[in-house]
Design a protein around this motif. Structure first.
Motif, PDB file in Angstrom:
ATOM      1  N   ASN A  65       3.870  14.786  -3.134  1.00 40.19           N
ATOM      2  CA  ASN A  65       2.670  14.655  -2.308  1.00 40.19           C
ATOM      3  C   ASN A  65       2.157  13.233  -2.184  1.00 40.19           C
ATOM      4  O   ASN A  65       1.338  12.953  -1.332  1.00 40.19           O
ATOM      5  CB  ASN A  65       1.521  15.472  -2.921  1.00 40.19           C
ATOM      6  N   HIS A  66       2.615  12.344  -3.070  1.00 44.65           N
ATOM      7  CA  HIS A  66       1.976  11.017  -3.083  1.00 44.65           C
ATOM      8  C   HIS A  66       2.101  10.309  -1.733  1.00 44.65           C
ATOM      9  O   HIS A  66       1.167   9.645  -1.295  1.00 44.65           O
ATOM     10  CB  HIS A  66       2.481  10.151  -4.248  1.00 44.65           C
ATOM     11  N   ALA A  67       3.232  10.502  -1.069  1.00 43.06           N
ATOM     12  CA  ALA A  67       3.382   9.839   0.231  1.00 43.06           C
ATOM     13  C   ALA A  67       2.443  10.478   1.271  1.00 43.06           C
ATOM     14  O   ALA A  67       1.940   9.800   2.170  1.00 43.06           O
ATOM     15  CB  ALA A  67       4.828   9.885   0.691  1.00 43.06           C
ATOM     16  N   PHE A  87       5.922   6.669   5.358  1.00 40.10           N
ATOM     17  CA  PHE A  87       7.211   7.328   5.637  1.00 40.10           C
ATOM     18  C   PHE A  87       8.330   6.816   4.723  1.00 40.10           C
ATOM     19  O   PHE A  87       9.505   6.966   5.029  1.00 40.10           O
ATOM     20  CB  PHE A  87       7.624   7.109   7.108  1.00 40.10           C
ATOM     21  N   HIS A  88       7.960   6.219   3.588  1.00 40.09           N
ATOM     22  CA  HIS A  88       9.001   5.555   2.785  1.00 40.09           C
ATOM     23  C   HIS A  88       9.929   6.513   2.043  1.00 40.09           C
ATOM     24  O   HIS A  88      10.936   6.089   1.508  1.00 40.09           O
ATOM     25  CB  HIS A  88       8.381   4.520   1.838  1.00 40.09           C
ATOM     26  N   HIS A  89       9.586   7.791   1.988  1.00 43.22           N
ATOM     27  CA  HIS A  89      10.522   8.742   1.367  1.00 43.22           C
ATOM     28  C   HIS A  89      11.193   9.657   2.395  1.00 43.22           C
ATOM     29  O   HIS A  89      11.815  10.652   2.038  1.00 43.22           O
ATOM     30  CB  HIS A  89       9.812   9.593   0.312  1.00 43.22           C
ATOM     31  N   GLU A  90      11.045   9.321   3.651  1.00 43.07           N
ATOM     32  CA  GLU A  90      11.727  10.098   4.697  1.00 43.07           C
ATOM     33  C   GLU A  90      13.200   9.669   4.743  1.00 43.07           C
ATOM     34  O   GLU A  90      13.534   8.528   4.402  1.00 43.07           O
ATOM     35  CB  GLU A  90      11.065   9.842   6.061  1.00 43.07           C
ATOM     36  N   LEU A 132       0.800  -1.228   0.000  1.00 42.99           N
ATOM     37  CA  LEU A 132       0.000   0.000   0.000  1.00 42.99           C
ATOM     38  C   LEU A 132       0.836   1.284   0.000  1.00 42.99           C
ATOM     39  O   LEU A 132       0.266   2.380  -0.024  1.00 42.99           O
ATOM     40  CB  LEU A 132      -0.914   0.006   1.242  1.00 42.99           C
ATOM     41  N   HIS A 133       2.151   1.183   0.009  1.00 39.71           N
ATOM     42  CA  HIS A 133       2.965   2.380   0.265  1.00 39.71           C
ATOM     43  C   HIS A 133       2.763   3.484  -0.775  1.00 39.71           C
ATOM     44  O   HIS A 133       2.844   4.662  -0.454  1.00 39.71           O
ATOM     45  CB  HIS A 133       4.458   2.010   0.385  1.00 39.71           C
ATOM     46  N   ASP A 134       2.481   3.094  -2.011  1.00 40.18           N
ATOM     47  CA  ASP A 134       2.320   4.115  -3.057  1.00 40.18           C
ATOM     48  C   ASP A 134       0.853   4.361  -3.415  1.00 40.18           C
ATOM     49  O   ASP A 134       0.573   4.902  -4.481  1.00 40.18           O
ATOM     50  CB  ASP A 134       3.088   3.709  -4.317  1.00 40.18           C
ATOM     51  N   VAL A 135      -0.062   3.973  -2.549  1.00 34.50           N
ATOM     52  CA  VAL A 135      -1.483   4.146  -2.886  1.00 34.50           C
ATOM     53  C   VAL A 135      -1.793   5.620  -3.201  1.00 34.50           C
ATOM     54  O   VAL A 135      -2.637   5.927  -4.038  1.00 34.50           O
ATOM     55  CB  VAL A 135      -2.413   3.572  -1.783  1.00 34.50           C
ATOM     56  N   GLY A 136      -1.058   6.527  -2.581  1.00 37.09           N
ATOM     57  CA  GLY A 136      -1.269   7.954  -2.831  1.00 37.09           C
ATOM     58  C   GLY A 136      -0.963   8.369  -4.267  1.00 37.09           C
ATOM     59  O   GLY A 136      -1.434   9.409  -4.730  1.00 37.09           O
ATOM     60  N   LYS A 137      -0.220   7.539  -4.990  1.00 41.59           N
ATOM     61  CA  LYS A 137       0.096   7.876  -6.385  1.00 41.59           C
ATOM     62  C   LYS A 137      -1.146   7.927  -7.251  1.00 41.59           C
ATOM     63  O   LYS A 137      -1.166   8.560  -8.299  1.00 41.59           O
ATOM     64  CB  LYS A 137       1.045   6.819  -6.966  1.00 41.59           C
ATOM     65  N   ILE A 138      -2.160   7.254  -6.791  1.00 44.49           N
ATOM     66  CA  ILE A 138      -3.386   7.200  -7.567  1.00 44.49           C
ATOM     67  C   ILE A 138      -4.037   8.588  -7.653  1.00 44.49           C
ATOM     68  O   ILE A 138      -4.784   8.885  -8.565  1.00 44.49           O
ATOM     69  CB  ILE A 138      -4.314   6.122  -6.946  1.00 44.49           C
ATOM     70  N   ALA A 160      13.621  -0.764   1.188  1.00 43.77           N
ATOM     71  CA  ALA A 160      12.979  -1.716   0.277  1.00 43.77           C
ATOM     72  C   ALA A 160      12.453  -0.994  -0.964  1.00 43.77           C
ATOM     73  O   ALA A 160      12.563  -1.493  -2.086  1.00 43.77           O
ATOM     74  CB  ALA A 160      11.834  -2.437   0.995  1.00 43.77           C
ATOM     75  N   ASP A 161      11.910   0.192  -0.755  1.00 42.98           N
ATOM     76  CA  ASP A 161      11.359   0.969  -1.887  1.00 42.98           C
ATOM     77  C   ASP A 161      12.473   1.346  -2.863  1.00 42.98           C
ATOM     78  O   ASP A 161      12.327   1.194  -4.080  1.00 42.98           O
ATOM     79  CB  ASP A 161      10.659   2.227  -1.350  1.00 42.98           C
ATOM     80  N   ILE A 162      13.591   1.804  -2.342  1.00 43.21           N
ATOM     81  CA  ILE A 162      14.697   2.218  -3.214  1.00 43.21           C
ATOM     82  C   ILE A 162      15.274   1.001  -3.941  1.00 43.21           C
ATOM     83  O   ILE A 162      15.454   1.013  -5.155  1.00 43.21           O
ATOM     84  CB  ILE A 162      15.815   2.920  -2.392  1.00 43.21           C
TER      85      ILE A 162
HETATM   86 FE   LIG Z   1       6.799   6.406  -3.256  1.00 44.05          FE
END
Ligand SMILES: [Fe+2]
Ligand SMILES: [Fe+2]
Ligand SMILES: [Fe+2]
Ligand SMILES: [Fe+2]
Length: 403
Positions: free
Chosen positions: A303-305, A327-330, A274-280, A356-358
């Motif tokens: 803003n997606h995060a 918090f995956h882009h912090e 679900l980490h990138d759900v904001g991309k939608i 993990a995201d990177i």
């Molecule tokens: Fe992301």
């Protein structure tokens, strides 16, 4: 895990609404309005409890396969899908996918064919040629509300729009809508009740009718749902296809290697999916822009995060997952986004998610690049750890993982 599952679906309907708004210019809150209208109508018929919650779930997710369908039929070109005259056969595809996607959802009552037939017309001219007597009541209700909402296309649901809506319904009685649902609507909505549809508090009205109810769901059930949502997110942009599921697996895997118990690893899987759900909520013109983003576009992209945080905040019982996901882009030195959190505000699991995201983004194949080798990706991760952006110990663990 104890959560309010309708809350989770409602959060996702926000995400779906963003896609739908981009595609067919239906105003936002579409899913919620369809769900609210459906519930009001069904209550007039005496539908309650589990059956009502199941109807709400179907209504919130009636177009869960929209991104998948756009991806497969239009090679992910939303503008093309919007411009094309969509044939009934094509329309039927998202109904088939949508019904299948919810196969494992923990419905408590029989809702077979509700999503499958949500575009059938009363006279049999819909995608599967079923007349209204062959279509389950919930499917007919959702179809009615879906069409009515698309017809109204309005922010305001005032008397003028109400009169137009009634005219639209009467004109289509026995053609698109059967007499039973038409009657249910007229019974449930007068012009005052109708005006609430345009209200910004529509979500609260919905919750008044479907009270929040936390229940226990097994990880397997939640995983199926998270996989579905990851699919919706990833289908939105071909650039990131299968990224969310990749992050889910990588995050769970790193946690396991670092000695976390099964429940924790399961949580990492859910949060990863679900980490990138904001991309939608971010337009494809930004997500897929081949050229460098302008400052303004980059700010929107960042803003997606924040959207992920906002979307998951709506789910009662999901606070920990939300923080793991959002918090995956912090970065440890505070230079990350959107919250600018520092090392002492980021626990080890949140740091794992960032790594993990990177790692996943570097090693996965995208339309414009091949996946990077494990070795090369580790070089970049080490460099980032040296700058105090990401955690050194976790980087070591990843680098020791097999290619
Ligand atoms: Fe992301
Ligand atoms: Fe649909
Ligand atoms: Fe819809
Ligand atoms: Fe990501």
């Amino acid at each position: 895990m104890e959560i309010d599952i309708i809350g989770l679906l409602s959060a996702f309907s926000f995400a779906l609404d963003c896609v739908e708004a981009e595609l067919i210019h239906v105003t936002s809150n579409h899913g919620k309005r369809v769900a609210y209208m459906s519930v009001c109508m069904a209550q007039k018929m005496g539908v309650s409890d589990d059956a009502l919650r199941d109807l709400a779930a179907c209504a919130l997710l009636h177009d869960n396969a929209l991104t998948q369908y756009i991806n497969e039929e239009f090679y992910n070109d939303i503008s093309k899908a919007a411009a094309d005259e969509i044939s009934p056969r094509q329309l039927g595809m998202h109904c088939i996918y949508g019904e299948k996607n919810l196969e494992k959802y923990p419905f408590k009552t029989d809702v077979k064919n509700v999503i499958l037939y949500h575009h059938e017309e009363a006279d049999g001219s819909g995608p599967f040629g079923k007349t209204w007597t062959e279509v389950p009541l919930f499917a007919r209700i959702i179809h009615f509300c879906d069409m009515l909402d698309a017809f109204c296309k309005a922010q305001k649901f005032d008397e003028h729009v109400f009169n137009k809506a009634v005219h639209f319904i009467e004109k289509n009685r026995d053609i698109r809508f059967d007499g039973e649902v038409t009657g249910m609507f007229l019974d449930a909505f007068d012009k005052e009740e109708f005006s609430r549809l345009g209200d910004e508090h529509i979500e609260e009205y919905f919750w008044d009718r479907i009270p929040c109810e936390k229940s226990f769901y097994s990880f397997d059930i939640l995983k199926d749902l998270a996989n579905l949502f990851a699919k919706i997110i990833d289908y939105k942009s071909e650039f990131t296809s299968r990224h969310s599921l990749g992050v889910a697996k990588t995050a769970a895997n790193i946690s396991k290697i670092m000695g976390y118990d099964e429940v924790t690893c399961d949580k990492m899987y859910l949060a990863g999916a679900l980490h990138d759900v904001g991309k939608i909520a971010i337009g494809n013109e930004i997500l897929e822009k081949p050229a460098r983003l302008t400052d303004e576009e980059f700010a929107k992209m960042k803003n997606h995060a924040g959207y992920t945080y906002m979307i998951l905040s709506k789910v009662d019982g999901f606070e920990e997952i939300r923080d793991l996901a959002a918090f995956h882009h912090e970065r440890l030195d505070g230079s990350g986004y959107p919250f600018g959190k520092k090392a002492d505000e980021l626990n080890q699991l949140q740091r794992i998610m960032a790594c993990a995201d990177i790692y996943q983004a570097l090693t996965e194949k995208r339309p414009y690049k091949d996946g990077m080798s494990h070795k090369k990706a580790c070089g970049i991760l080490r460099d980032m750890a040296d700058k105090n952006w990401i955690d050194k110990d976790i980087t070591d663990v990843i680098c020791r993982m097999e290619d």
